[in-house]
Design an enzyme around this catalytic site. Sequence first.
Site, PDB file in Angstrom:
ATOM      1  N   ASP A 139       0.867  -1.180   0.000  1.00  0.00           N
ATOM      2  CA  ASP A 139       0.000   0.000   0.000  1.00  0.00           C
ATOM      3  C   ASP A 139       0.905   1.232   0.000  1.00  0.00           C
ATOM      4  OD1 ASP A 139       0.894   0.274   2.611  1.00  0.00           O
ATOM      5  OD2 ASP A 139      -1.086   0.365   3.514  1.00  0.00           O
ATOM      6  N   HIS A 152       6.127 -31.171  10.219  1.00  0.00           N
ATOM      7  CA  HIS A 152       5.612 -29.829   9.915  1.00  0.00           C
ATOM      8  C   HIS A 152       4.519 -29.891   8.847  1.00  0.00           C
ATOM      9  CE1 HIS A 152       8.707 -28.300  12.474  1.00  0.00           C
ATOM     10  NE2 HIS A 152       9.635 -28.930  11.766  1.00  0.00           N
ATOM     11  N   CYS A 190       3.225  -3.139   4.003  1.00  0.00           N
ATOM     12  CA  CYS A 190       2.413  -1.978   4.366  1.00  0.00           C
ATOM     13  C   CYS A 190       3.163  -1.255   5.486  1.00  0.00           C
ATOM     14  CB  CYS A 190       0.979  -2.358   4.748  1.00  0.00           C
ATOM     15  SG  CYS A 190       0.790  -3.372   6.219  1.00  0.00           S
ATOM     16  N   HIS A 248       9.181 -24.220   9.006  1.00  0.00           N
ATOM     17  CA  HIS A 248       8.156 -24.866   9.833  1.00  0.00           C
ATOM     18  C   HIS A 248       6.733 -24.615   9.330  1.00  0.00           C
ATOM     19  CE1 HIS A 248      10.729 -25.477  13.747  1.00  0.00           C
ATOM     20  NE2 HIS A 248      11.365 -25.841  12.641  1.00  0.00           N
ATOM     21  N   THR A 280       3.027  -1.399   8.788  1.00  0.00           N
ATOM     22  CA  THR A 280       3.497  -2.308   9.833  1.00  0.00           C
ATOM     23  C   THR A 280       3.611  -3.755   9.366  1.00  0.00           C
ATOM     24  OG1 THR A 280       1.223  -2.695  10.500  1.00  0.00           O
ATOM     25  CG2 THR A 280       2.424  -0.939  11.677  1.00  0.00           C
TER      26      THR A 280
END
Length: 148
Positions: free
Chosen positions: A8, A133, A65, A98, A67
């Site tokens: 963004d 996993h 973005c 994992h 954060t």
Amino acid sequence: MKLGIGCDHGGFELKEELKRRLCAEGYEVTDQGVYDQNEVDYPDIAKITADGIRNGEYEKAILVCGTGIGMSIAANKISGIRAALCCDCFSARMAREHNDANVIALGARTTGVELAWEILRSYLNAEFLGGKHTVRVNKIMQLEKGEV
Ligand code: RB5
């Protein structure tokens, strides 16, 4: 390796720099926008970028973005997407080894360019370990389908 990348307005500058470095290293990068700093809604870009994974255009994608939080939340609502918000290199490696994460989310306002690049390299250079996993990742996908 083919990659998708999207951002963004908050992630635009970091996305541009990561794309430049990835291309210089020989990755084939599909840029799903945005292409300037005009304000947009990050779920729209998460959707467009995730669709490239879902339709087989590329196997993995990067979402940026402010954060990385909004992008990761939005991407994880999309069927088949396992997005990991990573702020350190160890988590980025684990996200592949994992969790078989097919999307890495990064925060441009929380993570400097050099660290973001190292985090991304840690993610891209790691491989899913499979075995136990796989069982766990399959259980995630069952949760997504409402099977448990
Ligand atoms: C945009 O201002 C900001 O909210 C967005 O980039 C992101 O940080 C959301 O999680």
